[in-house]
Design a protein around this motif. Structure first.
Motif, PDB file in Angstrom:
ATOM      1  N   MET A  59       1.056  -1.543  -0.712  1.00 12.73           N
ATOM      2  CA  MET A  59       0.097   0.233   0.195  1.00 12.73           C
ATOM      3  C   MET A  59       1.376   1.213  -0.055  1.00 12.73           C
ATOM      4  O   MET A  59       1.899   1.196   0.770  1.00 12.73           O
ATOM      5  N   ARG A  60       0.163   2.249  -1.199  1.00 11.65           N
ATOM      6  CA  ARG A  60       0.960   3.500  -1.007  1.00 11.65           C
ATOM      7  C   ARG A  60       0.083   4.338   0.156  1.00 11.65           C
ATOM      8  O   ARG A  60      -0.416   4.862   0.046  1.00 11.65           O
ATOM      9  N   ILE A  61       1.133   4.886   0.983  1.00 13.02           N
ATOM     10  CA  ILE A  61       0.334   5.485   2.246  1.00 13.02           C
ATOM     11  C   ILE A  61       0.985   6.499   2.393  1.00 13.02           C
ATOM     12  O   ILE A  61       2.797   6.725   2.116  1.00 13.02           O
ATOM     13  N   LEU A  62       0.537   7.973   2.509  1.00 13.20           N
ATOM     14  CA  LEU A  62       0.834   9.764   2.752  1.00 13.20           C
ATOM     15  C   LEU A  62       1.497  10.029   4.158  1.00 13.20           C
ATOM     16  O   LEU A  62      -0.299   9.565   4.647  1.00 13.20           O
ATOM     17  N   ALA A  64       5.810   7.602   1.975  1.00 10.63           N
ATOM     18  CA  ALA A  64       6.155   9.195   2.292  1.00 10.63           C
ATOM     19  C   ALA A  64       5.752  10.015   3.443  1.00 10.63           C
ATOM     20  O   ALA A  64       4.457  10.167   3.556  1.00 10.63           O
ATOM     21  N   VAL A  65       6.705  11.078   3.108  1.00  9.13           N
ATOM     22  CA  VAL A  65       6.223  12.200   4.108  1.00  9.13           C
ATOM     23  C   VAL A  65       5.502  13.400   3.450  1.00  9.13           C
ATOM     24  O   VAL A  65       6.820  13.771   2.813  1.00  9.13           O
ATOM     25  N   GLY A 114      15.935  10.699   5.683  1.00 12.19           N
ATOM     26  CA  GLY A 114      17.491  10.535   6.553  1.00 12.19           C
ATOM     27  C   GLY A 114      17.036   8.652   6.980  1.00 12.19           C
ATOM     28  O   GLY A 114      17.060   8.439   7.634  1.00 12.19           O
ATOM     29  N   CYS A 115      15.407   8.421   7.298  1.00 16.99           N
ATOM     30  CA  CYS A 115      14.730   7.795   8.171  1.00 16.99           C
ATOM     31  C   CYS A 115      14.083   6.469   6.851  1.00 16.99           C
ATOM     32  O   CYS A 115      13.656   5.787   7.135  1.00 16.99           O
ATOM     33  N   GLY A 116      14.723   7.040   5.547  1.00 14.36           N
ATOM     34  CA  GLY A 116      14.863   6.280   4.539  1.00 14.36           C
ATOM     35  C   GLY A 116      13.533   6.022   3.775  1.00 14.36           C
ATOM     36  O   GLY A 116      12.884   4.950   3.228  1.00 14.36           O
ATOM     37  N   ARG A 157       8.252   5.163   9.737  1.00 20.39           N
ATOM     38  CA  ARG A 157       9.959   3.925   9.742  1.00 20.39           C
ATOM     39  C   ARG A 157       8.278   2.428   9.591  1.00 20.39           C
ATOM     40  O   ARG A 157       9.498   1.412   9.784  1.00 20.39           O
ATOM     41  N   ARG A 158       7.811   2.300  11.040  1.00 25.04           N
ATOM     42  CA  ARG A 158       7.409   1.268  10.915  1.00 25.04           C
ATOM     43  C   ARG A 158       5.952   0.513  10.490  1.00 25.04           C
ATOM     44  O   ARG A 158       6.147  -0.892   9.944  1.00 25.04           O
ATOM     45  N   LEU A 159       5.694   1.446   9.386  1.00 27.85           N
ATOM     46  CA  LEU A 159       4.512   1.194   8.043  1.00 27.85           C
ATOM     47  C   LEU A 159       5.937   0.819   6.709  1.00 27.85           C
ATOM     48  O   LEU A 159       5.540  -0.500   6.310  1.00 27.85           O
ATOM     49  N   LEU A 160       6.798   1.417   7.005  1.00 30.04           N
ATOM     50  CA  LEU A 160       7.790   0.901   5.897  1.00 30.04           C
ATOM     51  C   LEU A 160       8.233  -0.367   6.345  1.00 30.04           C
ATOM     52  O   LEU A 160       8.492  -1.529   5.283  1.00 30.04           O
ATOM     53  N   ALA A 161       8.553  -1.511   7.795  1.00 34.61           N
ATOM     54  CA  ALA A 161       8.750  -2.232   7.653  1.00 34.61           C
ATOM     55  C   ALA A 161       7.782  -2.967   7.335  1.00 34.61           C
ATOM     56  O   ALA A 161       8.185  -4.704   7.819  1.00 34.61           O
ATOM     57  N   ALA A 162       6.342  -2.712   7.478  1.00 35.34           N
ATOM     58  CA  ALA A 162       5.240  -3.380   7.462  1.00 35.34           C
ATOM     59  C   ALA A 162       5.328  -3.778   6.038  1.00 35.34           C
ATOM     60  O   ALA A 162       3.985  -4.410   6.020  1.00 35.34           O
ATOM     61  N   GLY A 163       5.938  -3.519   5.223  1.00 39.37           N
ATOM     62  CA  GLY A 163       5.829  -3.695   3.872  1.00 39.37           C
ATOM     63  C   GLY A 163       5.364  -2.829   3.405  1.00 39.37           C
ATOM     64  O   GLY A 163       5.180  -2.363   1.893  1.00 39.37           O
TER      65      GLY A 163
END
Length: 140
Positions: A1-4, A32-33, A45-47, A22-28
């Motif tokens: 899922m693409r989350i903004l 984007a912020v 810097g947080c990926g 970061r937690r959402l990224l780790a969940a796959g």
């Protein structure tokens, strides 16, 4: 899922959302912020992907403080919010879900409605003063 994640304001308004991102990224998820340009390094810097929101809140504060009248201060705020609204709409394009901070929530909801994207208010700090959490800058 693409989350903004949409947040606007100071570093204190942006930094907490990088942890969530970061937690959402780790969940796959793709995350984007949307934040003002001074925070691109913090977000990247947080990926996380950074989507720039126009305007600099520090400049808005200076402009309002130096305004010669209430009308001039209000006009500066209105112009800032108009640019911010355009930025939120542009950032939301292509997202599957928008998570929004309290400050830009109305703009985020409007963009979500325009694109048919669900928007969830994700308020990581109290939006209203409570006995436990006084407004920022309040004495004692």
């Amino acid at each position: 899922m693409r989350i903004l994640i949409v947040t606007a304001g100071s570093r204190g308004d942006v930094a907490p959302y990088t942890g969530l991102g970061r937690r959402l990224l780790a969940a796959g998820h793709e995350v984007a912020v949307a934040a003002h340009p001074p925070f691109a390094g913090l977000v990247g810097g947080c990926g996380l992907d950074h989507r720039p929101l126009p305007g600099d809140p520090r400049e808005l504060i200076r402009t309002r403080a130096e305004a010669a009248s209430w009308e001039e201060a209000r006009a500066a705020m209105a112009a800032f919010l108009d640019r911010l609204a355009d930025g939120v709409v542009a950032a939301a394009d292509g997202a599957d879900l928008v998570l929004t901070a309290f400050g830009p929530a109305a703009l985020s909801r409007t963009a979500g409605e325009a694109y048919g994207i669900p928007v969830i208010g994700t308020y990581l700090a109290p939006a209203c003063a409570t006995r436990e959490f006084a407004p920022p800058g309040a004495p004692g």
